[in-house]
Design an enzyme around this catalytic site. Structure first.
Site, PDB file in Angstrom:
ATOM      1  N   SER A 146      -9.750   1.719   2.950  1.00 48.53           N
ATOM      2  CA  SER A 146      -8.751   2.372   2.099  1.00 48.53           C
ATOM      3  C   SER A 146      -7.830   1.492   1.235  1.00 48.53           C
ATOM      4  O   SER A 146      -7.209   1.985   0.650  1.00 48.53           O
ATOM      5  CB  SER A 146      -8.194   3.385   2.892  1.00 48.53           C
ATOM      6  OG  SER A 146      -6.968   2.931   3.758  1.00 48.53           O
ATOM      7  N   SER A 203      -9.840  -0.735   7.107  1.00 48.84           N
ATOM      8  CA  SER A 203      -9.381  -0.538   5.604  1.00 48.84           C
ATOM      9  C   SER A 203      -8.557  -1.740   5.061  1.00 48.84           C
ATOM     10  O   SER A 203      -8.257  -1.766   3.711  1.00 48.84           O
ATOM     11  CB  SER A 203      -8.354   0.466   5.861  1.00 48.84           C
ATOM     12  OG  SER A 203      -9.024   1.796   5.694  1.00 48.84           O
ATOM     13  N   LYS A 250       0.741  -1.202   0.217  1.00 48.69           N
ATOM     14  CA  LYS A 250      -0.092   0.130   0.143  1.00 48.69           C
ATOM     15  C   LYS A 250       0.823   1.152   0.043  1.00 48.69           C
ATOM     16  O   LYS A 250       2.028   1.268   0.641  1.00 48.69           O
ATOM     17  CB  LYS A 250      -0.849   0.206   1.321  1.00 48.69           C
ATOM     18  CG  LYS A 250      -1.916   1.262   1.250  1.00 48.69           C
ATOM     19  CD  LYS A 250      -2.925   0.772   2.592  1.00 48.69           C
ATOM     20  CE  LYS A 250      -3.749   2.055   2.580  1.00 48.69           C
ATOM     21  NZ  LYS A 250      -4.484   1.666   3.808  1.00 48.69           N
TER      22      LYS A 250
END
Lengths: 493, 96
Positions: free
Chosen positions: A153, A177, A78
């Site tokens: 996210s 997330s 990420k």
């Protein structure tokens, strides 16, 4: 052999037995990214040159007989986790072009283990969101339906693993997330206990809630990722100096006598009927495997959302005060220093500004006790609820997300409805528990549904054991999304 | 309901330049979110201690020794505004 369709565990077997090489797997993944990621849009940055070098080094270690759970395995990171020499933006214009001078602890661990880092995946800006629509760059598509969000996210990481563009990935889970996108993309995503994984080198959003969390297509894949990144790090003062168990050893399939708590508060208003049905069927399956069911109550759970949306923005407003354009990131020149500062910080996107505003308000003179102070006290009550529940049961089973993947744009203009996407995942983050999402079905539109299993402090092995037993008794995780051929027209552009 | 001057005050505290449209939008949206938070007032928390961290740890010390740190080249790599190994910013104190 179609290398990209292998799971992480299958790839490791193929590497160990000499059926393929890390270089070949890396090339297959990068070729597939080039072919289909223009549809999925999971990656922000590819690090292919470095990846090939890492693959070659891994092949030498494999040839020398070395073994680690991730040796030679291409993975994605990420873009909120710092990677030395590879651009890291947190999905924000305010870090556009930022090249970190060092690797995050988890990246160091991955490199030491011989994993191959393919690239950086899309995220809602500063991990604030549940769909990747808040990314300053673009919205990632759900590989199961390109008109829908992958969740967020950590949606880029989830979409990359689901679309076979990485064998595993790291995300961060501050309010759900990782578990929520895992649920929306038919993956296993595990949020470890706060402190289990070091946050050093992870761009801070809400420091008392942030935790690095792995994705895999299977429970074993996710356990292998966790095995490598878990552990003590003196550079993160909240890191727990506790031994890391052998997570693979917990994957026995035996859950005879496991006590599972089912809180009715998680099956109320707002829960999609098909999701509820799939989750209840999954719980029945666990009973069939030898677990026992116990009704439990988490009486303060309905306060979790307001508590979270006071604490997280308050901490974010403090953490994001550092973005001034002076030491890194673009700078907008104004009339004087203060003017420059304000104009530079206008590069934040709308959701980040909204949360900075909310947090600044909750921390401001006259409101601190009424909002932030109150939220911290209610957080204590929620933590006590979990602690009390875990004196009665080993695992708490609930839905991960109240709905399956929603359409791009559906919730974008209504912050409160977007916040509700995390209603079942964020209570855990306020407490000292851990949790995961495991695939447990599909709705009538063919969209994945996730079962959330939560465990007590540092009981990651327990929830992995339960998830593995369930997974081995079902076939949901074996389904893969079919991406349209690149030539077909993209709807609703 | 938050007033527009309140929104402007918070924006100043947060060092954020907001457009007029953003101010209007945040006034509505933040008010709605804060209304939602009012549910917490139902709870009596007089005797409840606050939680700052889920897994509390206190007094994390380490030995006082020197470790390798970033080179100055690394430190200034992400900015063009530096001089004599210092970050360069606009004047804070102005000549009268």
């Amino acid at each position: 052999m179609d290398l990209t369709s292998l799971t992480l565990t299958e790839l490791r077997h193929a590497l160990r037995t000499g059926q393929t090489t890390s270089a070949a797997a890396t090339e297959a993944i990068i070729n597939r990214i080039v072919a289909v990621d223009n549809q999925v849009q999971s990656y922000l940055t590819l690090a292919d040159e470095l990846a090939y070098q890492q693959a070659e080094a891994a092949d030498q270690r494999i040839a020398a007989g070395e073994e680690t759970p991730l040796l030679g395995v291409p993975v994605a990171i990420k873009d909120i986790i710092c990677t030395a020499g590879v651009e890291t933006t947190a999905g924000s214009k305010i870090l556009d072009g930022f090249i970190p001078p060092y690797d995050a602890f988890v990246v160091q661990k991955l490199k030491e283990a011989g994993a191959v880092i393919i690239g950086k995946t899309n995220t809602d800006e500063f991990a604030m969101g549940s769909s990747t629509e808040n990314s300053a760059f673009f919205t990632t598509r759900n590989p199961w339906d390109l008109r829908r969000v992958p969740g967020g996210s950590s949606g880029g990481s989830a979409a990359a693993v689901a679309a076979q563009l990485a064998y595993g990935a790291l995300g961060t889970d501050t309010g759900g997330s990782v578990r929520q996108p895992a649920s929306l993309c038919n993956l296993v995503g595990l949020r470890p206990t706060y402190g289990r994984v070091s946050r050093w080198g992870v761009i801070a959003f809400a420091s008392s809630l942030d935790q690095v969390a792995p994705f895999g297509r299977t429970v074993a894949d996710c356990a292998a990722m966790l095995q490598v990144v878990a552990g003590y790090d003196p550079r993160d003062s909240t890191s727990l100096n506790e031994p890391v168990p052998d997570y693979a050893a917990a994957l026995t399939g035996d859950i005879q006598g496991l006590k599972i708590g089912v809180p009715e508060q998680f099956f109320g208003n707002g829960l999609n009927e098909e999701v509820a049905q799939a989750v209840r069927t999954a719980i029945d399956k666990l009973v069939g495997l030898g677990a026992t069911i116990h009704p439990i109550s988490l009486p303060h759970i309905r306060y979790a959302l307001p508590v979270y949306y006071l604490i997280a923005p308050a901490e974010a407003s403090a953490n994001l005060a550092r973005y001034d354009g002076i030491r890194y990131g673009p700078q907008i020149n104004g009339d004087d220093l203060l003017d420059s500062l304000k104009k530079t910080r206008a590069l934040f996107g709308p959701e980040v500004k909204r949360r900075i505003m909310l947090g600044s308000y909750a921390l401001s003179a006259g409101y601190y006790e009424a909002y932030y102070g109150k939220a911290q006290k209610v957080r204590t009550l929620i933590t006590r609820d979990f602690k009390e529940a875990f004196t009665q049961v080993d695992v708490i089973a609930t839905p991960t997300s109240p709905v399956t993947a929603f359409r791009i744009g559906e919730k974008a203009d209504d912050p409160l409805s977007m916040y509700l996407a995390d209603i079942y995942t964020l209570p855990l983050n306020l407490s000292a528990s851990c949790g995961l999402s495991v695939p447990c079905g599909f709705d009538s539109q063919g969209l994945p549904i996730g079962l959330q299993l939560m465990g007590d402090t540092l009981q990651e092995a327990t929830i992995l054991k339960a998830a593995y037993a369930y997974e081995q008794a079902t076939a949901w995780h074996k389904r893969l999304p079919v991406l349209q051929s690149p030539s077909s027209p993209d709807e609703e552009e | 309901m938050l007033t527009l001057p309140e929104v402007e005050k918070i924006a100043h505290l947060a060092r954020l330049h907001l457009t007029e449209a953003e101010k209007q939008q945040f006034q509505q949206q933040l008010s709605a979110v804060l209304d939602y938070m009012a549910v917490l007032e139902q709870l009596d928390t007089r005797d409840v201690p606050p939680t700052a961290h889920a897994v509390p740890q206190q007094n994390i010390w380490r030995e006082d020794y020197i470790e390798p740190s970033l080179t100055t080249e690394d430190v200034f790599f992400n900015t063009s505004q530096h001089e004599q190994q210092q970050f360069k910013i606009q004047s804070v104190l102005l000549d009268e």
